[in-house]
Write a protein that holds these residues in place. Structure first.
Motif, PDB file in Angstrom:
ATOM      1  N   GLU A  14       0.800  -1.214   0.000  1.00 37.05           N
ATOM      2  CA  GLU A  14       0.000   0.000   0.000  1.00 37.05           C
ATOM      3  C   GLU A  14       0.834   1.267   0.000  1.00 37.05           C
ATOM      4  N   THR A  15       2.111   1.176   0.357  1.00 41.59           N
ATOM      5  CA  THR A  15       2.947   2.368   0.393  1.00 41.59           C
ATOM      6  C   THR A  15       3.398   2.794  -0.996  1.00 41.59           C
ATOM      7  N   SER A  16       3.178   1.969  -1.986  1.00 43.54           N
ATOM      8  CA  SER A  16       3.509   2.333  -3.360  1.00 43.54           C
ATOM      9  C   SER A  16       2.342   1.967  -4.263  1.00 43.54           C
ATOM     10  N   THR A  17       2.466   2.273  -5.524  1.00 42.45           N
ATOM     11  CA  THR A  17       1.411   1.972  -6.483  1.00 42.45           C
ATOM     12  C   THR A  17       1.312   0.470  -6.678  1.00 42.45           C
ATOM     13  N   ARG A  18       0.091  -0.065  -6.526  1.00 45.16           N
ATOM     14  CA  ARG A  18      -0.119  -1.499  -6.711  1.00 45.16           C
ATOM     15  C   ARG A  18      -0.543  -1.759  -8.143  1.00 45.16           C
ATOM     16  N   LYS A  19       0.071  -2.748  -8.753  1.00 37.99           N
ATOM     17  CA  LYS A  19      -0.267  -3.141 -10.115  1.00 37.99           C
ATOM     18  C   LYS A  19      -0.264  -4.657 -10.205  1.00 37.99           C
ATOM     19  N   SER A  20      -0.974  -5.161 -11.197  1.00 39.64           N
ATOM     20  CA  SER A  20      -0.972  -6.602 -11.425  1.00 39.64           C
ATOM     21  C   SER A  20       0.205  -6.956 -12.314  1.00 39.64           C
ATOM     22  N   HIS A  21       0.430  -8.233 -12.459  1.00 41.70           N
ATOM     23  CA  HIS A  21       1.446  -8.670 -13.409  1.00 41.70           C
ATOM     24  C   HIS A  21       0.930  -9.866 -14.194  1.00 41.70           C
ATOM     25  N   HIS A  22      -0.137  -9.587 -14.947  1.00 41.84           N
ATOM     26  CA  HIS A  22      -0.724 -10.611 -15.803  1.00 41.84           C
ATOM     27  C   HIS A  22       0.181 -10.842 -17.004  1.00 41.84           C
ATOM     28  N   SER A  23       0.207 -12.081 -17.455  1.00 44.06           N
ATOM     29  CA  SER A  23       0.911 -12.367 -18.702  1.00 44.06           C
ATOM     30  C   SER A  23       0.146 -11.679 -19.825  1.00 44.06           C
ATOM     31  N   GLN A  24       0.794 -11.489 -20.948  1.00 41.62           N
ATOM     32  CA  GLN A  24       0.126 -10.881 -22.096  1.00 41.62           C
ATOM     33  C   GLN A  24      -1.064 -11.729 -22.542  1.00 41.62           C
ATOM     34  N   GLU A  25      -0.922 -13.050 -22.445  1.00 39.20           N
ATOM     35  CA  GLU A  25      -1.998 -13.959 -22.828  1.00 39.20           C
ATOM     36  C   GLU A  25      -3.215 -13.778 -21.914  1.00 39.20           C
ATOM     37  N   THR A  26      -2.969 -13.703 -20.609  1.00 44.76           N
ATOM     38  CA  THR A  26      -4.061 -13.509 -19.653  1.00 44.76           C
ATOM     39  C   THR A  26      -4.723 -12.159 -19.861  1.00 44.76           C
ATOM     40  N   LYS A  27      -3.909 -11.133 -20.048  1.00 44.74           N
ATOM     41  CA  LYS A  27      -4.438  -9.787 -20.268  1.00 44.74           C
ATOM     42  C   LYS A  27      -5.302  -9.756 -21.531  1.00 44.74           C
ATOM     43  N   LYS A  28      -4.829 -10.394 -22.594  1.00 46.83           N
ATOM     44  CA  LYS A  28      -5.587 -10.445 -23.841  1.00 46.83           C
ATOM     45  C   LYS A  28      -6.917 -11.174 -23.628  1.00 46.83           C
ATOM     46  N   ASP A  29      -6.877 -12.294 -22.894  1.00 43.04           N
ATOM     47  CA  ASP A  29      -8.088 -13.067 -22.602  1.00 43.04           C
ATOM     48  C   ASP A  29      -9.087 -12.215 -21.824  1.00 43.04           C
ATOM     49  N   LEU A  30      -8.624 -11.524 -20.790  1.00 47.13           N
ATOM     50  CA  LEU A  30      -9.514 -10.691 -19.984  1.00 47.13           C
ATOM     51  C   LEU A  30     -10.128  -9.574 -20.824  1.00 47.13           C
ATOM     52  N   LEU A  31      -9.312  -8.921 -21.632  1.00 46.95           N
ATOM     53  CA  LEU A  31      -9.821  -7.830 -22.459  1.00 46.95           C
ATOM     54  C   LEU A  31     -10.810  -8.324 -23.500  1.00 46.95           C
ATOM     55  N   THR A  32     -10.556  -9.500 -24.080  1.00 48.22           N
ATOM     56  CA  THR A  32     -11.495 -10.087 -25.040  1.00 48.22           C
ATOM     57  C   THR A  32     -12.833 -10.359 -24.371  1.00 48.22           C
ATOM     58  N   ARG A  33     -12.784 -10.958 -23.183  1.00 53.34           N
ATOM     59  CA  ARG A  33     -14.018 -11.249 -22.447  1.00 53.34           C
ATOM     60  C   ARG A  33     -14.774  -9.961 -22.118  1.00 53.34           C
ATOM     61  N   LEU A  34     -14.046  -8.942 -21.669  1.00 53.82           N
ATOM     62  CA  LEU A  34     -14.686  -7.682 -21.298  1.00 53.82           C
ATOM     63  C   LEU A  34     -15.261  -6.962 -22.515  1.00 53.82           C
ATOM     64  N   ASN A  35     -14.581  -7.041 -23.634  1.00 51.54           N
ATOM     65  CA  ASN A  35     -15.124  -6.446 -24.859  1.00 51.54           C
ATOM     66  C   ASN A  35     -16.416  -7.137 -25.274  1.00 51.54           C
ATOM     67  N   ARG A  36     -16.445  -8.463 -25.127  1.00 52.81           N
ATOM     68  CA  ARG A  36     -17.658  -9.217 -25.456  1.00 52.81           C
ATOM     69  C   ARG A  36     -18.803  -8.804 -24.521  1.00 52.81           C
ATOM     70  N   ILE A  37     -18.488  -8.665 -23.233  1.00 52.30           N
ATOM     71  CA  ILE A  37     -19.500  -8.246 -22.245  1.00 52.30           C
ATOM     72  C   ILE A  37     -20.002  -6.846 -22.570  1.00 52.30           C
ATOM     73  N   GLY A  39     -20.200  -5.477 -25.449  1.00 48.54           N
ATOM     74  CA  GLY A  39     -21.117  -5.620 -26.577  1.00 48.54           C
ATOM     75  C   GLY A  39     -22.469  -6.156 -26.146  1.00 48.54           C
ATOM     76  N   GLN A  40     -22.454  -7.108 -25.219  1.00 49.41           N
ATOM     77  CA  GLN A  40     -23.715  -7.655 -24.715  1.00 49.41           C
ATOM     78  C   GLN A  40     -24.529  -6.576 -23.998  1.00 49.41           C
ATOM     79  N   VAL A  41     -23.859  -5.735 -23.236  1.00 45.56           N
ATOM     80  CA  VAL A  41     -24.558  -4.664 -22.513  1.00 45.56           C
ATOM     81  C   VAL A  41     -25.167  -3.681 -23.504  1.00 45.56           C
ATOM     82  N   ARG A  42     -24.412  -3.334 -24.543  1.00 47.85           N
ATOM     83  CA  ARG A  42     -24.973  -2.451 -25.577  1.00 47.85           C
ATOM     84  C   ARG A  42     -26.180  -3.117 -26.245  1.00 47.85           C
TER      85      ARG A  42
END
Length: 108
Positions: A14-37, A39-42
């Motif tokens: 907490e004393t510094s900026t917290r960030k994740s360290h997802h692999s590029q593959e995981t990050k791509k998967d999450l972003l793909t899923r969120l983009n699909r969601i 679209g579903q919301v729209r």
């Protein structure tokens, strides 16, 4: 953890900026899923604008909720296997309480 260390931005305390360290593959998967969601919301917005039968809209909302839950489970799994483990290994047991609060929120 100094800022010159290669993993300094990963799971910082907490004393510094917290960030994740997802692999590029995981990050791509999450972003793909969120983009699909997104679209579903729209799509649901369009259904409501067109006065679509309520049960059809509710079924689409259930699908969106399920998709969001899947993203949450995936993030939780990665968080526990990386950030939580690292912080425990560093002697930071407060991460357990933080994790419990998060799990409670996810289970509402």
């Amino acid at each position: 953890m100094s800022t010159s260390e290669p993993n300094a931005a990963h799971c910082a305390t907490e004393t510094s900026t917290r960030k994740s360290h997802h692999s590029q593959e995981t990050k791509k998967d999450l972003l793909t899923r969120l983009n699909r969601i997104e679209g579903q919301v729209r799509g649901v917005k369009g259904l409501i604008e067109k006065d679509t039968y309520c049960d059809d809209v509710l079924n689409q909302l259930a699908a969106i909720q399920s998709a969001l839950n899947s993203v949450g489970k995936l993030l939780l799994e990665h968080h526990m296997k990386s950030c939580v483990v690292e912080r425990i290994q560093e002697g930071d047991s407060a991460v357990i309480d933080e994790l419990l609060v998060t799990v409670r929120k996810l289970m509402r």
